[in-house]
Design a protein around this motif. Structure first.
Motif, short mmCIF file in Angstrom:
data_model
loop_
_atom_site.label_atom_id
_atom_site.label_comp_id
_atom_site.label_asym_id
_atom_site.label_seq_id
_atom_site.Cartn_x
_atom_site.Cartn_y
_atom_site.Cartn_z
N CYS A 17 0.68 -1.22 -0.09
CA CYS A 17 -0.08 -0.03 -0.04
C CYS A 17 0.71 1.51 -0.08
O CYS A 17 0.69 2.14 -0.59
CB CYS A 17 -0.86 0.04 1.23
SG CYS A 17 -0.20 -0.35 2.77
N CYS A 21 0.58 4.82 -2.50
CA CYS A 21 0.14 6.13 -1.97
C CYS A 21 0.47 7.39 -2.69
O CYS A 21 1.88 7.61 -2.53
CB CYS A 21 0.12 6.13 -0.65
SG CYS A 21 -0.51 7.43 0.36
N ASP A 24 1.86 9.96 0.54
CA ASP A 24 2.60 9.45 1.67
C ASP A 24 2.02 9.48 2.83
O ASP A 24 2.71 10.07 3.51
CB ASP A 24 4.12 10.02 1.38
CG ASP A 24 4.72 9.83 0.02
OD1 ASP A 24 4.58 8.66 -0.62
OD2 ASP A 24 5.77 10.60 -0.18
N CYS A 25 0.72 9.20 3.07
CA CYS A 25 0.13 9.26 4.08
C CYS A 25 0.29 7.88 5.00
O CYS A 25 -0.66 7.76 6.08
CB CYS A 25 -1.37 9.85 3.94
SG CYS A 25 -2.34 8.43 3.18
N PHE A 26 0.91 7.06 4.85
CA PHE A 26 1.20 5.73 5.71
C PHE A 26 2.20 6.20 6.97
O PHE A 26 3.33 6.65 6.65
CB PHE A 26 1.51 4.72 4.82
CG PHE A 26 0.29 3.96 4.35
CD1 PHE A 26 -0.21 3.22 5.00
CD2 PHE A 26 0.05 4.53 3.07
CE1 PHE A 26 -1.52 2.74 4.30
CE2 PHE A 26 -0.94 3.82 2.51
CZ PHE A 26 -1.89 2.83 3.03
N ILE A 35 -2.88 4.88 8.44
CA ILE A 35 -2.99 6.12 7.47
C ILE A 35 -3.27 7.38 8.14
O ILE A 35 -4.31 7.32 9.10
CB ILE A 35 -4.31 5.96 6.52
CG1 ILE A 35 -3.84 4.55 5.88
CG2 ILE A 35 -4.55 7.04 5.75
CD1 ILE A 35 -5.02 3.97 4.59
N CYS A 40 -4.81 11.73 4.19
CA CYS A 40 -5.48 10.90 3.01
C CYS A 40 -6.41 11.75 2.00
O CYS A 40 -7.21 12.54 2.68
CB CYS A 40 -6.16 9.60 3.76
SG CYS A 40 -6.94 8.68 2.86
N CYS A 46 -4.73 2.23 -2.27
CA CYS A 46 -3.92 1.46 -1.36
C CYS A 46 -4.82 0.32 -1.04
O CYS A 46 -4.52 -0.93 -0.78
CB CYS A 46 -3.84 2.32 -0.20
SG CYS A 46 -5.18 3.05 0.74
#
Length: 111
Positions: A17, A21, A24-26, A35, A40, A46
């Motif tokens: 995932c 993305c 880059d919100c992980f 997340i 997001c 993802c």
């Protein structure tokens, strides 16, 4: 709306995932990803990448707890933008029920 990572990720922590993305919100914990709900953009790319189906859109009030959970740890764990090392026992942990008791609050490496 945002997407959320749920307890199916715990102890599996596949990172496919992360690679797709666009924002880059992980964020990475020791044995799970989350997340950041404020980052997001609800693109959904993802969700199909997760082999354990741990990612889903937050659509109902029942998902509010997971939105809060993801937000809490996204604020304290390192951001992750590339696939890192998957836990050695990830395949064995797939489909194990009630994994919240295995959850670690420790941050990941952010690799």
């Amino acid at each position: 709306m945002t997407y959320i990572v749920t307890e199916q990720c715990i102890a599996c922590k596949y990172m496919d995932c992360v690679e797709v993305c666009p924002v880059d919100c992980f964020y990475e914990g020791e044995n799970m990803l989350v997340i950041h709900p404020d980052e997001c953009i609800d693109c959904g790319v993802c969700e199909p990448e997760c082999p354990v189906e741990a990612i889903r859109p937050a659509l109902t009030a029942d998902d509010d707890e997971w939105v809060e959970f993801n937000g809490k740890y996204a604020r304290i764990w390192p951001n992750i933008t590339e696939i890192g090392e998957v836990p050695a026992n990830a395949k064995e942990m797939q489909g194990v029920p009630d994994k919240l008791n295995l959850f670690s609050e420790k941050p990941g490496t952010g690799s």
